[in-house]
Write a protein that holds these residues in place. Structure first.
Motif, mmCIF file in Angstrom:
data_model
loop_
_atom_site.group_PDB
_atom_site.id
_atom_site.type_symbol
_atom_site.label_atom_id
_atom_site.label_comp_id
_atom_site.label_asym_id
_atom_site.label_seq_id
_atom_site.Cartn_x
_atom_site.Cartn_y
_atom_site.Cartn_z
ATOM 1 N N ARG A 171 0.846 -1.196 0.000
ATOM 2 C CA ARG A 171 0.000 0.000 0.000
ATOM 3 C C ARG A 171 0.879 1.244 0.000
ATOM 4 N NH1 ARG A 171 -5.288 0.981 1.325
ATOM 5 N NH2 ARG A 171 -5.498 -1.217 1.887
ATOM 6 N N PRO A 172 0.644 2.188 -0.905
ATOM 7 C CA PRO A 172 1.546 3.331 -1.010
ATOM 8 C C PRO A 172 1.244 4.429 0.014
ATOM 9 C CG PRO A 172 -0.168 3.523 -2.651
ATOM 10 C CD PRO A 172 -0.390 2.201 -1.961
ATOM 11 N N MET A 173 2.266 5.202 0.304
ATOM 12 C CA MET A 173 2.122 6.471 1.004
ATOM 13 C C MET A 173 2.060 7.574 -0.045
ATOM 14 S SD MET A 173 2.263 5.646 4.282
ATOM 15 C CE MET A 173 2.571 7.227 5.063
ATOM 16 N N GLY A 174 1.452 8.718 0.332
ATOM 17 C CA GLY A 174 1.413 9.823 -0.613
ATOM 18 C C GLY A 174 0.663 11.010 -0.073
ATOM 19 N N GLN A 175 0.652 12.073 -0.861
ATOM 20 C CA GLN A 175 -0.106 13.268 -0.510
ATOM 21 C C GLN A 175 -1.565 13.100 -0.914
ATOM 22 O OE1 GLN A 175 1.108 17.210 -1.466
ATOM 23 N NE2 GLN A 175 3.302 16.787 -1.195
ATOM 24 N N VAL A 176 -2.457 13.486 -0.014
ATOM 25 C CA VAL A 176 -3.885 13.514 -0.325
ATOM 26 C C VAL A 176 -4.452 14.856 0.136
ATOM 27 C CG1 VAL A 176 -4.104 11.000 -0.078
ATOM 28 C CG2 VAL A 176 -4.626 12.485 1.872
ATOM 29 N N LYS A 177 -5.577 15.214 -0.438
ATOM 30 C CA LYS A 177 -6.222 16.475 -0.081
ATOM 31 C C LYS A 177 -6.831 16.375 1.310
ATOM 32 C CE LYS A 177 -9.638 19.809 -1.787
ATOM 33 N NZ LYS A 177 -10.637 20.101 -2.850
ATOM 34 N N ALA A 178 -6.611 17.390 2.137
ATOM 35 C CA ALA A 178 -7.188 17.451 3.474
ATOM 36 C C ALA A 178 -7.812 18.822 3.684
ATOM 37 C CB ALA A 178 -6.119 17.179 4.533
ATOM 38 N N GLU A 179 -8.470 19.006 4.817
ATOM 39 C CA GLU A 179 -9.235 20.237 5.061
ATOM 40 C C GLU A 179 -8.358 21.469 5.058
ATOM 41 O OE1 GLU A 179 -12.366 22.038 8.391
ATOM 42 O OE2 GLU A 179 -11.738 19.937 8.460
ATOM 43 N N ASN A 180 -7.157 21.381 5.620
ATOM 44 C CA ASN A 180 -6.279 22.547 5.735
ATOM 45 C C ASN A 180 -5.009 22.407 4.902
ATOM 46 O OD1 ASN A 180 -7.952 23.932 7.667
ATOM 47 N ND2 ASN A 180 -7.274 22.408 9.178
ATOM 48 N N GLY A 181 -5.133 21.764 3.723
ATOM 49 C CA GLY A 181 -3.964 21.570 2.869
ATOM 50 C C GLY A 181 -3.662 20.089 2.717
ATOM 51 N N PRO A 182 -2.566 19.745 2.061
ATOM 52 C CA PRO A 182 -2.271 18.336 1.826
ATOM 53 C C PRO A 182 -1.838 17.612 3.090
ATOM 54 C CG PRO A 182 -0.489 19.703 1.000
ATOM 55 C CD PRO A 182 -1.601 20.633 1.404
ATOM 56 N N GLU A 183 -2.144 16.311 3.111
ATOM 57 C CA GLU A 183 -1.743 15.422 4.205
ATOM 58 C C GLU A 183 -0.933 14.282 3.598
ATOM 59 O OE1 GLU A 183 -3.867 12.274 7.337
ATOM 60 O OE2 GLU A 183 -5.051 13.388 5.856
ATOM 61 N N TRP A 184 0.147 13.889 4.269
ATOM 62 C CA TRP A 184 0.938 12.746 3.826
ATOM 63 C C TRP A 184 0.508 11.534 4.637
ATOM 64 C CZ3 TRP A 184 5.142 9.530 5.506
ATOM 65 C CH2 TRP A 184 5.801 8.860 4.451
ATOM 66 N N THR A 185 -0.007 10.519 3.949
ATOM 67 C CA THR A 185 -0.624 9.408 4.659
ATOM 68 C C THR A 185 -0.609 8.155 3.789
ATOM 69 O OG1 THR A 185 -2.676 8.683 5.735
ATOM 70 C CG2 THR A 185 -2.916 10.029 3.767
ATOM 71 N N ALA A 186 -0.930 7.041 4.401
ATOM 72 C CA ALA A 186 -1.146 5.813 3.624
ATOM 73 C C ALA A 186 -2.423 5.967 2.801
ATOM 74 C CB ALA A 186 -1.265 4.612 4.561
ATOM 75 N N CYS A 187 -2.397 5.457 1.588
ATOM 76 C CA CYS A 187 -3.571 5.506 0.714
ATOM 77 C C CYS A 187 -4.779 4.871 1.407
ATOM 78 C CB CYS A 187 -3.255 4.755 -0.577
ATOM 79 S SG CYS A 187 -4.677 4.462 -1.627
ATOM 80 N N ARG A 188 -5.919 5.568 1.358
ATOM 81 C CA ARG A 188 -7.151 5.058 1.965
ATOM 82 C C ARG A 188 -8.143 4.542 0.922
ATOM 83 N NH1 ARG A 188 -6.605 10.319 4.551
ATOM 84 N NH2 ARG A 188 -5.737 10.116 6.663
ATOM 85 N N ARG A 189 -7.879 4.844 -0.348
ATOM 86 C CA ARG A 189 -8.828 4.479 -1.411
ATOM 87 C C ARG A 189 -8.092 3.716 -2.513
ATOM 88 N NH1 ARG A 189 -13.520 7.930 -1.369
ATOM 89 N NH2 ARG A 189 -13.529 8.151 -3.637
ATOM 90 N N LEU A 190 -7.565 2.559 -2.112
ATOM 91 C CA LEU A 190 -6.790 1.741 -3.038
ATOM 92 C C LEU A 190 -7.725 0.922 -3.928
ATOM 93 C CD1 LEU A 190 -3.932 0.979 -3.865
ATOM 94 C CD2 LEU A 190 -3.970 -0.824 -2.143
ATOM 95 N N ASP A 191 -7.386 0.841 -5.208
ATOM 96 C CA ASP A 191 -8.301 0.257 -6.191
ATOM 97 C C ASP A 191 -7.522 -0.620 -7.166
ATOM 98 O OD1 ASP A 191 -10.700 -0.215 -7.509
ATOM 99 O OD2 ASP A 191 -10.993 1.853 -8.157
#
Length: 403
Positions: A171-191
């Motif tokens: 499972r990759p880590m990466g930048q995702v959109k968050a309420e106050n700017g980007p968040e660096w996190t593990a992917c939550r919507r892997l497909d």
């Protein structure tokens, strides 16, 4: 169903079973090992023909290319060599043939990457998929970009992360959109993405444009292809230049390459055209196949459709790839893009099937939206003839937790 000839029977009894993926009409190419180093082989029933040993015994001739740990050298010999080897193997494996053919039990062998992937390009050639995803991101009025029905849309992916069936995917880590700017996190919507991959079997020179007819002759064969997708990372990064890290985590292909010759009886028209294509993309004959494709999650069947729902063929994609004079090489891999039919149970990705995660689906009794750690995704595909099928075998991958 296309009209096909009465099937031959093989000296390998398992190849004569109606549900077998590898009858004598198929003869897909791959690479295997069994205590000795990786070398080229052909699947027949529940056995593998050791092509390197066949050549050593003088049963067939391929310039010593079958000793290599990938098929690129053999593929580079060209279509005449492909046809000659296929015809000779059909003779050697037919029922009643008595020459001693070296066979290795498939369950005693390890399968490897069948080719050295030189470049990987992923396309976006299902109108159903493109529309469904466009609706989620841009609404129904702007679902399809204006150029979509005029040319194949694609992006250049990573050859370095193409792996063979059975390889675990992290499972990759990466930048995702968050309420106050980007968040660096593990992917939550892997497909996943259910695709067909075309293997380019001939080089073209820089500055040379290839016609659709020439492109057809350049394709060696096909594999199943799962272009794993991190949808939340993709949503944040894809404008303006398209997917990047969201698609680089891994691309899984099946270990057996089904040749064009094996699929020839199943040629089919594709999806209806919205508008005429420019002359350089027009096909003289149908470039699609009447072929069932589908996917499973943890053993449960999920989506299933037919490859002939696609809008652009592999030959059209290859011809378009050279429009600018871009050179192609033996071992280039072209992904079809997600194969989706018109209904929810025919979609080739969870993004569509769950309406972007808003409508969970049942998997073994539990509500699911995207892929969780430990999930195993499998692809399958076959063209059904009269008493036999041309199958691809397994294309599977299990998701490991983010590191």
């Amino acid at each position: 169903m296309p009209m096909v000839e009465q099937p031959l029977r093989s000296r390998v009894s398992a190849a004569n079973d109606e549900g077998c993926d590898f009858p004598i009409q198929n003869l897909p190419f791959g690479v295997f090992s069994d205590g000795q180093g990786p070398r080229c082989g052909v699947a027949i029933g529940d056995m593998i023909v050791d092509l390197a040993e066949c050549e050593a015994r003088g049963l067939l001739e391929a310039g010593g290319t079958f000793r290599a740990p990938q098929l690129n050298d053999f593929i580079a010999l060209g279509r005449a060599a492909w046809d000659r080897v296929r015809a000779r193997l059909t003779e050697l494996l037919a029922e009643g043939a008595d020459e001693d053919v070296p066979l290795v039990p498939m369950d005693k062998a390890t399968l490897h990457m069948p080719i050295r992937v030189t470049e990987f390009t992923d396309f976006y050639a299902s109108k159903n998929h493109a529309f469904n995803v466009g609706v989620l991101f841009r609404g129904p009025e702007n679902a399809l970009p204006p150029q979509w029905t005029h040319m194949p849309i694609g992006y250049n992916g990573r050859a370095s992360s193409v792996v063979v069936s059975g390889t675990d995917i992290r499972r990759p880590m990466g930048q995702v959109k968050a309420e106050n700017g980007p968040e660096w996190t593990a992917c939550r919507r892997l497909d996943l993405e259910l695709e067909l991959g075309a293997i380019v079997g001939a080089d073209s020179a820089m500055g040379q444009r290839v016609s659709v007819e020439e492109a057809e002759q350049m394709i060696f064969g096909y594999v199943l292809l799962n272009d794993w997708s991190a949808r939340d990372i993709q949503a944040w990064e894809y404008q303006p230049l398209g997917p990047f890290q969201s698609k680089a985590l891994g691309t899984t292909i099946s270990p057996w390459i089904v040749t064009q010759a094996a699929l020839e009886p199943f040629r089919s028209e594709g999806a209806a055209r919205v508008n005429d294509l420019l002359p350089y993309l027009r096909e003289e004959r149908p470039g699609f196949y009447d072929m069932t494709v589908g996917w499973t999650m943890n053993g449960q069947k999920m989506g299933e459709t037919n490859y002939n729902v696609m809008y652009y063929s592999s030959a059209q994609q290859l011809a378009h790839h050279t429009e600018s004079g871009c050179p192609m090489r033996v071992g280039d891999l072209l992904g079809s893009g997600t194969i989706s039919g018109p209904t929810q149970d025919q979609t080739g990705a969870l993004l569509e099937m769950t309406q972007g995660g808003k409508s969970p689906v049942k998997v073994n009794g539990a509500d699911r939206t995207f892929i969780e750690d430990g999930d195993r995704i499998g692809l399958y595909g076959f063209a059904q003839g009269d008493g036999y099928r041309i199958g691809f075998g397994p294309c599977t991958g299990k998701i490991l937790p983010a590191d």
